[in-house]
Design a protein around this motif. Structure first.
Motif, mmCIF file in Angstrom:
data_model
loop_
_atom_site.group_PDB
_atom_site.id
_atom_site.type_symbol
_atom_site.label_atom_id
_atom_site.label_comp_id
_atom_site.label_asym_id
_atom_site.label_seq_id
_atom_site.Cartn_x
_atom_site.Cartn_y
_atom_site.Cartn_z
ATOM 1 N N THR A 1 2.623 5.359 4.052
ATOM 2 C CA THR A 1 2.530 6.090 3.308
ATOM 3 C C THR A 1 1.211 7.423 4.134
ATOM 4 O O THR A 1 1.566 8.590 3.920
ATOM 5 N N THR B 1 5.034 8.489 -5.497
ATOM 6 C CA THR B 1 4.202 7.548 -4.921
ATOM 7 C C THR B 1 3.017 8.603 -6.038
ATOM 8 O O THR B 1 3.515 9.532 -6.010
ATOM 9 N N ASN B 2 2.136 8.291 -6.755
ATOM 10 C CA ASN B 2 1.343 8.431 -7.455
ATOM 11 C C ASN B 2 0.156 9.404 -6.592
ATOM 12 O O ASN B 2 -0.032 9.899 -5.610
ATOM 13 N N LYS C 1 -2.913 9.185 -6.904
ATOM 14 C CA LYS C 1 -3.146 7.752 -5.961
ATOM 15 C C LYS C 1 -3.375 8.375 -4.784
ATOM 16 O O LYS C 1 -3.470 6.714 -4.320
ATOM 17 N N GLN D 1 -0.431 5.767 -3.789
ATOM 18 C CA GLN D 1 0.304 4.503 -4.674
ATOM 19 C C GLN D 1 1.096 4.890 -4.957
ATOM 20 O O GLN D 1 1.620 5.522 -5.264
ATOM 21 N N VAL D 2 2.021 3.974 -4.341
ATOM 22 C CA VAL D 2 3.195 3.576 -4.187
ATOM 23 C C VAL D 2 3.761 2.742 -5.407
ATOM 24 O O VAL D 2 3.262 1.614 -5.764
ATOM 25 N N VAL D 3 4.597 3.554 -6.661
ATOM 26 C CA VAL D 3 5.035 3.163 -7.494
ATOM 27 C C VAL D 3 6.654 2.328 -7.900
ATOM 28 O O VAL D 3 7.615 3.384 -7.300
#
Length: 409
Positions: free
Chosen positions: A285, A365-366, A368, A370-372
């Protein structure tokens, strides 16, 4: 592209009607039109802050101006679907709004495999009175000449074209024309073209390879540490290059603030340079996060342009057209209304960043970073994503009903 469930003319009619209503609602509060704006998309070759890469530590700040500018205007990180390459795919997403992650893994480059065979091909420049592309290098790569012609660009400046690249400069022993050259050419267009012009500028200065002999002072950016297997001198040469980019951007912004017409610039790195030996499974990421900002010049801000503060921390290349319409307070078409909802209501979309340059699977990816998972999306978000996939299928692999249904204009 695999046909989404429920694809039919009736379903596309329903989608077109729905986003015509969404556009009407959005446009109640919009005062300007894109055709009265001058918009420039600036793809900055391989631009991304190396200090974000896990394990890389560099003394000093190679991009002080850009980081300072990011604090005062619309900015954040862009999730790239490439690493060490994939420039034309990021460009394709910014111009069409379509996510390459939705295509089959065999679709490696839409410019060469898709654009030429379509009867209709919509791109963002078609919402403007005039469109110019500029690339201070050869124009044949990725079939840009034919792709831009299909998109409806009026002029394409490249080395060897009938439209000349002027003020050609190089830095040290770097064989590529500098970002200063790219911006000098853009300024020439910005000063001479009338309002309602769209410019697609693709730079070349920071393209690989990153040779330690290119710049006299690259050793001053030698990292104190890097990930195992990463070459310090290569990182130093790359970092010296983006330091020159930072200086060129500073002068460019200074100059566009002197121009008495509304100019908004979307600056974004297309991908990281492929010089880091980090694990893609562990750091994937981070290795797909590039820098972006959207800047409106003084005149544009005095005439309604504003800085966006919501949903800007992590975005996709396909978000930029909706973002620039909002920043310039410009009315939207039904298609841009859909793209506005995608930007506002969905996490950023890219390929699976645990892989290298694969379009085999997509990733959300949100804000923050972070992977969603898709299963974590709300029912409303899943419906919106389905609408988007249906639209993308119709425009690229289906019957292209949406052109008949007036969703694109």
């Amino acid at each position: 592209m695999e046909k989404p469930a429920g694809y039919s003319k009736a379903r596309m009619e329903k989608i077109a009607q729905e986003y015509q209503e969404v556009a009407k609602e959005i446009n109640k509060d919009r005062k300007n039109s894109l055709s009265s704006q001058t918009i420039m998309f600036n793809l900055s070759e391989s631009f991304s802050n190396p200090k974000r890469v896990p394990g890389v530590k560099i003394k000093g700040n190679p991009i002080p101006y850009i980081l300072s500018l990011k604090k005062t205007t619309t900015s954040g990180l862009m999730m790239s679907s490439g690493y060490g390459g994939g420039t034309a795919n990021m460009e394709y997403m910014t111009l069409t709004g379509l996510a390459t992650a939705n295509f089959s893994s065999t679709m490696s480059t839409p410019y060469t495999q898709l654009v030429a065979r379509l009867i209709h091909e919509w791109s963002f420049n078609q919402d403007f009175r005039y469109a110019v592309a500029s690339h201070p290098y050869e124009g044949i790569f990725y079939s840009r000449i034919s792709a831009y012609r299909k998109f409806g660009f009026n002029r394409f400046y490249y080395l060897g074209s009938k439209y000349k690249i002027i003020d050609q400069k190089k830095i040290g022993y770097n064989p590529y024309l500098s970002d200063e050259t790219a911006y000098d050419n853009a300024l020439h267009q910005l000063r001479n073209d009338e309002n309602g012009t769209f410019i697609n500028l693709v730079t070349m200065q920071n393209h690989l390879p990153y040779n330690s002999s290119y710049y006299n002072r690259s050793s001053s950016w030698l990292p104190t540490s890097v990930s195992a297997g990463t070459d310090k001198s290569t990182v130093a040469a790359y970092t010296a290059g983006i330091n020159y980019t930072d200086k060129a951007v500073k002068q460019f912004i200074k100059q566009i603030n002197k121009i008495q017409k509304p100019i908004t610039v979307v600056f974004y790195g297309d991908h990281l340079p492929g010089i880091y030996n980090n694990s893609m499974a562990k750091d994937g990421t981070k290795l797909h996060e590039t820098d972006y900002f959207i800047y409106s010049n003084t005149y544009a801000r005095e005439h309604g342009a504003r800085t966006l503060t919501s949903n800007t921390k992590v975005v996709s290349p396909n978000d930029f057209m909706a973002m620039v319409a909002e920043q310039t307070n410009s009315k939207v078409t039904p298609y841009l209304a859909l793209m506005t909802k995608i930007y506002e209501d969905l996490p950023a979309v890219s390929i699976n960043t645990g892989q290298n340059n694969s379009t085999a699977s997509l990733q959300f990816t949100n804000g923050k970073g972070q992977v969603v998972k898709y299963s974590q999306l709300t029912k409303k978000q899943k419906r919106l994503w389905q609408d988007y996939k249906l639209v993308q299928y119709d425009l690229t692999a289906g019957k292209q009903y949406l052109y008949q249904l007036h969703m694109m204009k």
